[in-house]
Design a protein around this motif. Structure first.
Motif, PDB file in Angstrom:
ATOM      1  N   LEU A  46      42.953  31.987  33.753  1.00  0.00           N
ATOM      2  CA  LEU A  46      43.890  32.933  33.147  1.00  0.00           C
ATOM      3  C   LEU A  46      43.882  32.871  31.631  1.00  0.00           C
ATOM      4  N   GLY A  47      43.024  32.071  31.087  1.00  0.00           N
ATOM      5  CA  GLY A  47      42.879  31.952  29.640  1.00  0.00           C
ATOM      6  C   GLY A  47      41.914  30.833  29.338  1.00  0.00           C
ATOM      7  N   THR A  48      41.386  30.838  28.137  1.00  0.00           N
ATOM      8  CA  THR A  48      40.500  29.762  27.719  1.00  0.00           C
ATOM      9  C   THR A  48      41.346  28.543  27.351  1.00  0.00           C
ATOM     10  N   PRO A  49      40.749  27.372  27.305  1.00  0.00           N
ATOM     11  CA  PRO A  49      41.514  26.206  26.856  1.00  0.00           C
ATOM     12  C   PRO A  49      42.147  26.418  25.480  1.00  0.00           C
ATOM     13  N   ALA A  50      41.423  27.028  24.566  1.00  0.00           N
ATOM     14  CA  ALA A  50      41.976  27.273  23.225  1.00  0.00           C
ATOM     15  C   ALA A  50      43.148  28.255  23.277  1.00  0.00           C
ATOM     16  N   GLU A  51      43.074  29.241  24.160  1.00  0.00           N
ATOM     17  CA  GLU A  51      44.189  30.191  24.300  1.00  0.00           C
ATOM     18  C   GLU A  51      45.433  29.496  24.848  1.00  0.00           C
ATOM     19  N   ARG A  89      57.589  24.424  19.950  1.00  0.00           N
ATOM     20  CA  ARG A  89      58.259  23.336  20.676  1.00  0.00           C
ATOM     21  C   ARG A  89      57.236  22.316  21.153  1.00  0.00           C
ATOM     22  N   THR A  90      57.724  21.110  21.413  1.00  0.00           N
ATOM     23  CA  THR A  90      56.903  20.088  22.050  1.00  0.00           C
ATOM     24  C   THR A  90      57.265  20.064  23.524  1.00  0.00           C
ATOM     25  N   TRP A  91      56.254  20.162  24.369  1.00  0.00           N
ATOM     26  CA  TRP A  91      56.444  20.261  25.809  1.00  0.00           C
ATOM     27  C   TRP A  91      56.062  18.964  26.515  1.00  0.00           C
ATOM     28  N   LEU A  92      56.738  18.681  27.624  1.00  0.00           N
ATOM     29  CA  LEU A  92      56.271  17.719  28.625  1.00  0.00           C
ATOM     30  C   LEU A  92      55.912  18.570  29.836  1.00  0.00           C
ATOM     31  N   LEU A  93      54.616  18.663  30.108  1.00  0.00           N
ATOM     32  CA  LEU A  93      54.115  19.530  31.166  1.00  0.00           C
ATOM     33  C   LEU A  93      53.697  18.697  32.371  1.00  0.00           C
ATOM     34  N   HIS A  94      54.356  18.920  33.499  1.00  0.00           N
ATOM     35  CA  HIS A  94      54.011  18.253  34.759  1.00  0.00           C
ATOM     36  C   HIS A  94      52.999  19.146  35.475  1.00  0.00           C
ATOM     37  N   ILE A  95      51.734  18.789  35.379  1.00  0.00           N
ATOM     38  CA  ILE A  95      50.640  19.617  35.907  1.00  0.00           C
ATOM     39  C   ILE A  95      50.399  19.269  37.372  1.00  0.00           C
ATOM     40  N   THR A  96      50.431  20.319  38.205  1.00  0.00           N
ATOM     41  CA  THR A  96      50.251  20.126  39.636  1.00  0.00           C
ATOM     42  C   THR A  96      49.515  21.329  40.216  1.00  0.00           C
ATOM     43  N   GLY A  97      49.362  21.364  41.511  1.00  0.00           N
ATOM     44  CA  GLY A  97      48.684  22.485  42.162  1.00  0.00           C
ATOM     45  C   GLY A  97      49.149  22.580  43.598  1.00  0.00           C
ATOM     46  N   GLY A  98      48.279  22.998  44.385  1.00  0.00           N
ATOM     47  CA  GLY A  98      46.961  22.691  44.796  1.00  0.00           C
ATOM     48  C   GLY A  98      46.485  21.392  44.134  1.00  0.00           C
ATOM     49  N   GLU A  99      45.240  21.411  43.742  1.00  0.00           N
ATOM     50  CA  GLU A  99      44.638  20.249  43.071  1.00  0.00           C
ATOM     51  C   GLU A  99      44.143  20.678  41.697  1.00  0.00           C
ATOM     52  N   PRO A 100      44.864  20.288  40.628  1.00  0.00           N
ATOM     53  CA  PRO A 100      44.504  20.776  39.292  1.00  0.00           C
ATOM     54  C   PRO A 100      43.146  20.312  38.787  1.00  0.00           C
ATOM     55  N   THR A 101      42.658  19.179  39.260  1.00  0.00           N
ATOM     56  CA  THR A 101      41.393  18.658  38.732  1.00  0.00           C
ATOM     57  C   THR A 101      40.179  19.474  39.160  1.00  0.00           C
ATOM     58  N   VAL A 102      40.331  20.384  40.126  1.00  0.00           N
ATOM     59  CA  VAL A 102      39.201  21.230  40.514  1.00  0.00           C
ATOM     60  C   VAL A 102      39.059  22.442  39.591  1.00  0.00           C
ATOM     61  N   HIS A 103      40.033  22.666  38.726  1.00  0.00           N
ATOM     62  CA  HIS A 103      39.932  23.772  37.765  1.00  0.00           C
ATOM     63  C   HIS A 103      38.773  23.483  36.820  1.00  0.00           C
ATOM     64  N   PRO A 104      37.886  24.452  36.592  1.00  0.00           N
ATOM     65  CA  PRO A 104      36.713  24.189  35.758  1.00  0.00           C
ATOM     66  C   PRO A 104      37.042  23.792  34.315  1.00  0.00           C
ATOM     67  N   ASP A 105      38.198  24.157  33.812  1.00  0.00           N
ATOM     68  CA  ASP A 105      38.596  23.819  32.444  1.00  0.00           C
ATOM     69  C   ASP A 105      39.633  22.700  32.391  1.00  0.00           C
ATOM     70  N   PHE A 106      39.817  22.003  33.502  1.00  0.00           N
ATOM     71  CA  PHE A 106      40.868  20.987  33.596  1.00  0.00           C
ATOM     72  C   PHE A 106      40.859  20.008  32.421  1.00  0.00           C
ATOM     73  N   VAL A 107      39.740  19.370  32.179  1.00  0.00           N
ATOM     74  CA  VAL A 107      39.680  18.324  31.159  1.00  0.00           C
ATOM     75  C   VAL A 107      39.935  18.902  29.774  1.00  0.00           C
ATOM     76  N   GLU A 108      39.307  20.018  29.459  1.00  0.00           N
ATOM     77  CA  GLU A 108      39.440  20.584  28.112  1.00  0.00           C
ATOM     78  C   GLU A 108      40.856  21.106  27.857  1.00  0.00           C
ATOM     79  N   ILE A 109      41.466  21.735  28.841  1.00  0.00           N
ATOM     80  CA  ILE A 109      42.850  22.182  28.672  1.00  0.00           C
ATOM     81  C   ILE A 109      43.754  20.977  28.424  1.00  0.00           C
ATOM     82  N   CYS A 110      43.599  19.943  29.225  1.00  0.00           N
ATOM     83  CA  CYS A 110      44.429  18.743  29.045  1.00  0.00           C
ATOM     84  C   CYS A 110      44.176  18.089  27.693  1.00  0.00           C
TER      85      CYS A 110
END
Length: 170
Positions: free
Chosen positions: A36-41, A51-72
């Protein structure tokens, strides 16, 4: 950690596991992972909130997203993360190298024992938990306490204790 907003972020429904107790429709679990967007987007979008966020990342399984590492990696430059993952995808190893552990509140390492046993992935799970801990990430190992597993839960706890892991019911 000082943050302004705490949010659960359901990245996708896609997951590589098919646990019997999962509440997500099996068709959604097998869905294509949306981009739904590039890591930079994503980084720019959260930065623009001011603001500073605390983001609780979940899914399904978030690590299967092709941009998982770069977004994080990019989000952790300005924000804090937590992660709910079954640790089955090798991208978690790249995550451990790319993301500053000081920017991660915790990793909920979801064991999903029966599914993992069926796929032969228990050793990989243990090794990935050890890797995360060695890199300084706070890791909480959990197991869904479903009715099929409850009679065997004490045995599972003992087996994981022999590997140096403490398992909490979820």
């Amino acid at each position: 950690m000082r943050y302004d907003i705490e949010a659960d972020w359901l990245w996708q429904f896609a997951c590589n596991y098919r646990c019997g107790y999962c509440f997500i429709d099996p068709q959604a679990l097998g869905s294509k992972v949306p981009r739904l967007g590039t890591p930079a987007e994503w980084q720019d979008g959260f930065r623009r909130t001011g603001r500073t966020w605390l983001l609780h990342i979940t899914g399904g399984e978030p690590t299967v997203h092709p941009d998982f590492v770069e977004i994080c990696r990019l989000l952790a430059q300005d924000h804090y993360l937590s992660l709910n993952s079954n640790l089955s995808h090798r991208s978690i190893e790249a995550f451990a190298e790319a993301v500053d552990p000081a920017r991660v509140h915790f990793v909920n390492a979801a064991l999903h024992h029966d599914e993992r046993q069926a796929r032969g992935g228990l050793d990989a799970f243990v090794e990935r938990v050890r890797l995360l801990k060695a890199r300084g990430f706070p890791v909480l190992v959990t197991q869904v306490a479903d009715t099929a597993l409850l009679p065997r839960f004490d045995d599972l706890v003992q087996r994981m204790a022999a590997e140096g892991l403490v398992v909490f019911p979820k």
